[in-house]
Design an enzyme around this catalytic site. Sequence first.
Site, PDB file in Angstrom:
ATOM      1  CB  CYS A   2      -0.852   0.192   0.917  1.00 34.74           C
ATOM      2  SG  CYS A   2      -2.239  -1.206   1.216  1.00 34.74           S
ATOM      3  NE  ARG A  27       4.578   1.583  -0.163  1.00 38.57           N
ATOM      4  CZ  ARG A  27       5.644   1.325   0.627  1.00 38.57           C
ATOM      5  NH1 ARG A  27       6.745   1.667   0.305  1.00 38.57           N
ATOM      6  NH2 ARG A  27       5.318   0.926   1.933  1.00 38.57           N
ATOM      7  CD1 TRP A  74      -0.140  -6.318  -2.923  1.00 38.27           C
ATOM      8  CD2 TRP A  74      -0.681  -6.933  -0.818  1.00 38.27           C
ATOM      9  NE1 TRP A  74      -0.126  -7.482  -2.926  1.00 38.27           N
ATOM     10  CE2 TRP A  74      -0.345  -8.292  -1.682  1.00 38.27           C
ATOM     11  CE3 TRP A  74      -0.993  -6.890   0.530  1.00 38.27           C
ATOM     12  CZ2 TRP A  74      -0.072  -9.168  -0.934  1.00 38.27           C
ATOM     13  CZ3 TRP A  74      -0.724  -8.288   1.171  1.00 38.27           C
ATOM     14  CH2 TRP A  74      -0.349  -9.272   0.517  1.00 38.27           C
ATOM     15  CG  ASN A 100       1.349   0.864   4.278  1.00 38.03           C
ATOM     16  OD1 ASN A 100       2.582   1.228   4.222  1.00 38.03           O
ATOM     17  ND2 ASN A 100       1.085  -0.499   4.086  1.00 38.03           N
ATOM     18  N   GLY A 101      -0.775  -0.996   6.369  1.00 36.11           N
ATOM     19  CA  GLY A 101      -0.610  -1.821   7.565  1.00 36.11           C
ATOM     20  C   GLY A 101      -1.791  -2.804   7.830  1.00 36.11           C
ATOM     21  CD  GLU A 493      16.585 -13.842  -7.456  1.00 35.71           C
ATOM     22  OE1 GLU A 493      16.058 -14.290  -6.467  1.00 35.71           O
ATOM     23  OE2 GLU A 493      16.036 -12.592  -8.020  1.00 35.71           O
ATOM     24  CE  LYS A 497      13.259 -11.866  -9.921  1.00 42.39           C
ATOM     25  NZ  LYS A 497      13.901 -11.776  -8.576  1.00 42.39           N
ATOM     26  CD  GLU A 500       9.367 -11.916  -8.506  1.00 38.30           C
ATOM     27  OE1 GLU A 500       8.895 -11.644  -7.496  1.00 38.30           O
ATOM     28  OE2 GLU A 500      10.741 -12.019  -8.538  1.00 38.30           O
ATOM     29  CG  HIS A 516      18.737 -37.219  -3.241  1.00 32.11           C
ATOM     30  ND1 HIS A 516      19.060 -38.689  -3.240  1.00 32.11           N
ATOM     31  CD2 HIS A 516      19.689 -36.718  -3.726  1.00 32.11           C
ATOM     32  CE1 HIS A 516      20.460 -38.596  -3.352  1.00 32.11           C
ATOM     33  NE2 HIS A 516      20.619 -37.534  -3.585  1.00 32.11           N
ATOM     34  CE  LYS A 615      11.262  -3.423  -5.729  1.00 32.37           C
ATOM     35  NZ  LYS A 615      11.955  -4.319  -6.379  1.00 32.37           N
TER      36      LYS A 615
END
Length: 620
Positions: A2, A27, A74, A100-101, A493, A497, A500, A516, A615
């Site tokens: 947010c 955000r 968000w 925000n929170g 990584e 990428k 996402e 395995h 983000k």
Amino acid sequence: MCGIVGYIGFRSVSDVLLEGLHRLEYRGYDSAGIAVMQEDHIAVRKRAGRVNELSQAVKLHPVESKVGIGHTRWATHGETTDENSHPHLGGNGEVAIVHNGVIENYDSLRNQLMEMGYVFKSQTDTEVVAHLIAHHLAEQTRLDSEEPCVATCLRAIELTLDRLKGTFGICALFQSCPETIIAARSGSPLVIGVGKDEFFLASDASPLIGYTSDVVYLADNEIAVLEPNSMKIAHRTTGSVQPSIQTLDQVSADIELGDFPHYMLKEIFEQPQSIANALRGRFDDGEGTAVIGGLNLTAQQLRTIDRVVLTACGTSWHAGLVGEYLLEEFARLPTEVEYASELRYRNPPITDRTLVFSITQSGETADTLAAMRECKRKGHPTLAICNVVGSTIAREADGGIYLHAGPEIGVASTKAFTSQVTVLTLLALYLGRMRHLSYPAGKRIIKQLKMMPEKIEEALKCHEQVQEIADKYSQFNNFLYLGRLYNFPVALEGALKLKEISYIHAEGYPAAEMKHGPIALVDEQTPSFFIVPRGGIQPKVISNMEEVKARKGPVIAVATEGDREVERIADDVITVPDVEDYLQPLVCSIPLQLFSYHVALLRGCNVDRPRNLAKSVTVE
Ligand code: F6R
């Protein structure tokens, strides 16, 4: 998560708020809204969807004034609908807030307010705060039996905050005080931009760039009262605070796309520069070591350290894994990499000889912050490797190292990852030279590090080749990413990428672990990405490649230029320049970043704003 903006001054408020929301959209981008002070009421415009949709709505139904607040969401509580978008009004519209929170006790507060007759229009936790402020405002006004003034509004906010459990950054407008914004924070960031006869408020500094470079970072438990010509800040328990004005060193170009179609591509191509920035001024050629100025620990204290804990989330956690290998190899320091979300609730045996580093691009990740605070509470020095100057983690850490990568706006982290790895290499060199690492070895590492910006430039030349390979593989729905030693975190990584931004299922594994279990996934429809540059135990990884080929699995390899053996086995090869093993994560990440970028484009995904993500993850 947010983004919040606020403005009070002489400019057209809708323009300032909408521009600020565009800059903060990374955000959260589920919905957006603004609340603007009108002569006798607070006008709200809000829409589910992107800030662009809000802009269209504001164009159709303009609202103008010089005071307002805005929000890009968000979603946490309630779906992404117009009603659940912020701002939320309290009471009968006497107050408007953006938040925000997360308010953890919102359910019981909501029930209490409903019993008192408050009517809820949304499913959000935020609306509870709006009504609670309105309730305390009414209560205070009855007590004073006068029209509410700024002091009454402030008191209503204080009484409300006393009843909240959770995290918040809040900005509020009051119908009765049209020339005032009140903002408060606990756990979620807020920065005030200080101009001449105007103030800006935002979740981070990006909306302020181009307007002012003077900023005040609000600390936890502080409340700010802004009027066109005055800014008053007070701590909720200790009282009035003398604001410390700091200077931003960002310029508009840092947050503009320039000739690039997306921030992600821009940031991938910025890596020669961002790595050069991470290295600048950090070599002591005479002593064959790194210059790390900000740890705030003496050389003697650092020599007594016998263990390192690196804590982070997501991509930063992957950088931490590379850091573990580096610290153990160069400094012989036992190192553990902990998910911050786990560390915050565990009670691992950390002693006063353990160095705890939080690794974070944003400096605002809720779990990383909580893990750092937990370690601090227990008396351990807490250090940060952080990109955003002035962020909460940067300010609360006892010391640390900045990345100097510049703003990273694409939601998928790219340049911050390579800068984190670069800084961790410097740190390992520095701590190594205090221990067993010899002078010639230190000199050699410095020499190799200095070549990295150029090597990354070379690595970026694979762009066209990667585009063709992305074209060939973009319709596959499962991928494996495999690498060993320094390239195991690179495999993790690379898989993250792809997941996402393309929404393709991908798994990263140490190449030898494949046997395995994951090898059962291998078939003609499951390509494997092997990160297999020359050096180290490359022959072993080549054997793993053969095993996949034997099961008809398509193989894409990231390999050193001119490696005929890899070319013979792999279906497709992307070449990277030859560098020492410990620097391979830097060059090998480049083609993986580019691959996920192009696959995402080919699949029609929003590269810079992938679904469900944001983000800065400022909620738990
Ligand atoms: C992935 C990504 C996230 C972040 C994670 C931690 O591309 O960006 O996994 O790495 O949310 O964020 P910071 O580094 O800001 O603490």
